[in-house]
Design a protein around this motif. Sequence first.
Motif, PDB file in Angstrom:
ATOM      1  N   GLY A  41      -4.562  -1.832   9.447  1.00  0.00           N
ATOM      2  CA  GLY A  41      -5.572  -2.657   9.144  1.00  0.00           C
ATOM      3  C   GLY A  41      -6.886  -2.223   8.726  1.00  0.00           C
ATOM      4  O   GLY A  41      -7.806  -2.936   8.807  1.00  0.00           O
ATOM      5  N   LEU A  42      -6.578  -0.968   8.487  1.00  0.00           N
ATOM      6  CA  LEU A  42      -7.940   0.034   8.174  1.00  0.00           C
ATOM      7  C   LEU A  42      -9.186  -0.081   9.297  1.00  0.00           C
ATOM      8  O   LEU A  42     -10.488  -0.195   8.812  1.00  0.00           O
ATOM      9  CB  LEU A  42      -8.549  -0.518   6.853  1.00  0.00           C
ATOM     10  CG  LEU A  42      -7.418  -0.455   5.609  1.00  0.00           C
ATOM     11  CD1 LEU A  42      -8.300  -0.732   4.270  1.00  0.00           C
ATOM     12  CD2 LEU A  42      -7.037   0.912   5.440  1.00  0.00           C
ATOM     13  N   ARG A  55       0.149  -0.719  -1.240  1.00  0.00           N
ATOM     14  CA  ARG A  55      -1.375  -0.899  -1.727  1.00  0.00           C
ATOM     15  C   ARG A  55      -2.070  -1.513  -0.703  1.00  0.00           C
ATOM     16  O   ARG A  55      -1.941  -2.728  -0.191  1.00  0.00           O
ATOM     17  CB  ARG A  55      -0.987  -1.623  -3.008  1.00  0.00           C
ATOM     18  CG  ARG A  55      -2.813  -1.774  -3.658  1.00  0.00           C
ATOM     19  CD  ARG A  55      -2.546  -2.262  -4.894  1.00  0.00           C
ATOM     20  NE  ARG A  55      -1.530  -1.673  -6.005  1.00  0.00           N
ATOM     21  CZ  ARG A  55      -1.830  -0.434  -6.435  1.00  0.00           C
ATOM     22  NH1 ARG A  55      -2.805   0.367  -6.224  1.00  0.00           N
ATOM     23  NH2 ARG A  55      -0.788   0.247  -7.281  1.00  0.00           N
ATOM     24  N   GLY A  56      -3.294  -0.894  -0.495  1.00  0.00           N
ATOM     25  CA  GLY A  56      -3.988  -1.674   0.459  1.00  0.00           C
ATOM     26  C   GLY A  56      -4.066  -0.929   2.218  1.00  0.00           C
ATOM     27  O   GLY A  56      -4.607  -1.189   3.073  1.00  0.00           O
ATOM     28  N   ASN A  57      -2.712  -0.427   2.445  1.00  0.00           N
ATOM     29  CA  ASN A  57      -2.429  -0.294   3.575  1.00  0.00           C
ATOM     30  C   ASN A  57      -3.127   1.100   3.996  1.00  0.00           C
ATOM     31  O   ASN A  57      -3.311   2.085   3.089  1.00  0.00           O
ATOM     32  CB  ASN A  57      -1.049   0.027   3.847  1.00  0.00           C
ATOM     33  CG  ASN A  57       0.000  -1.110   3.787  1.00  0.00           C
ATOM     34  OD1 ASN A  57      -0.779  -2.221   4.115  1.00  0.00           O
ATOM     35  ND2 ASN A  57       1.140  -1.082   3.735  1.00  0.00           N
ATOM     36  N   ALA A  58      -3.339   1.462   5.147  1.00  0.00           N
ATOM     37  CA  ALA A  58      -3.642   2.800   5.593  1.00  0.00           C
ATOM     38  C   ALA A  58      -3.067   4.119   4.850  1.00  0.00           C
ATOM     39  O   ALA A  58      -1.710   3.995   4.711  1.00  0.00           O
ATOM     40  CB  ALA A  58      -3.634   3.226   7.196  1.00  0.00           C
TER      41      ALA A  58
END
Length: 263
Positions: free
Chosen positions: A112-113, A172-175
């Motif tokens: 979740g960054l 894409r967008g994951n840690a």
Amino acid sequence: MKLVSWNVNGLRAIVKKGFADIFESIDADVFALQETKLQAGQIDLEFPQYTSYWSYAQKKGYSGTAVFSKHQPLQEIHELGVPELDLEGRVVALEFERFWFVCVYTPNAQDGLARIDHRLAWDEAFRTFCKNLEQGITPASGRATSAKPVVMCGDFNVAHNEIDLKNPTANRGNAGFSDEERSSFTTLLNAGFIDTFRFKYPSLTGAYSWWSYRGNARKNNTGWRIDYFLTSESLQNAVIDARIYNEIYGSDHCPVGLTLEVH
């Protein structure tokens, strides 16, 4: 000069899996480790011809870096000089006659960054640290030095481009594959460094250095390339070869290497 880097994901554990034999068979001039997960005095590991240099996290069993070198450095540095970022033993920098060698274990942005702000702060401080070394500027703990190029290696915890992981769309967008982390890595390269593996093999696919322990990822080569050797652009002509030792097991990462011609 043969340089190797490996995230061992727990040095005490991997020693039980034949680490010493692997280390000796590779016969690197300088061998860097990340995620050693130990404190001073918790392991007795020495190799003939090598001297070791260690950075430890304050938190036990966490993070940590080390470098084994056949060559005696002029000095060693174990922090970026930013107190809030220097608690986890994430860097070992050694000054040699012709270049700086920097081993790094970059913080993970986490699910979740959740730790993305810390991660980006690290990236900025690390980039400044390496550029300062190029210019002969060291943190307060180091002595003055002449300007010289930098060779940096380690687990940078980012797959830079889509070619660097098996499933870019799903991740894409994951840690490790967020826009923020990828852009930050681009900024590092644009500061005057080259990704030596892509310099030598710009279009090679299926070249990964980390695989999840789940879902037969390594067997299926469902991996990520997140371990790198970067050099100052001035060393570009000295890069002889870069490789990924994907035949070597023992960790969820495999070693990566660089052959550099320096005199």
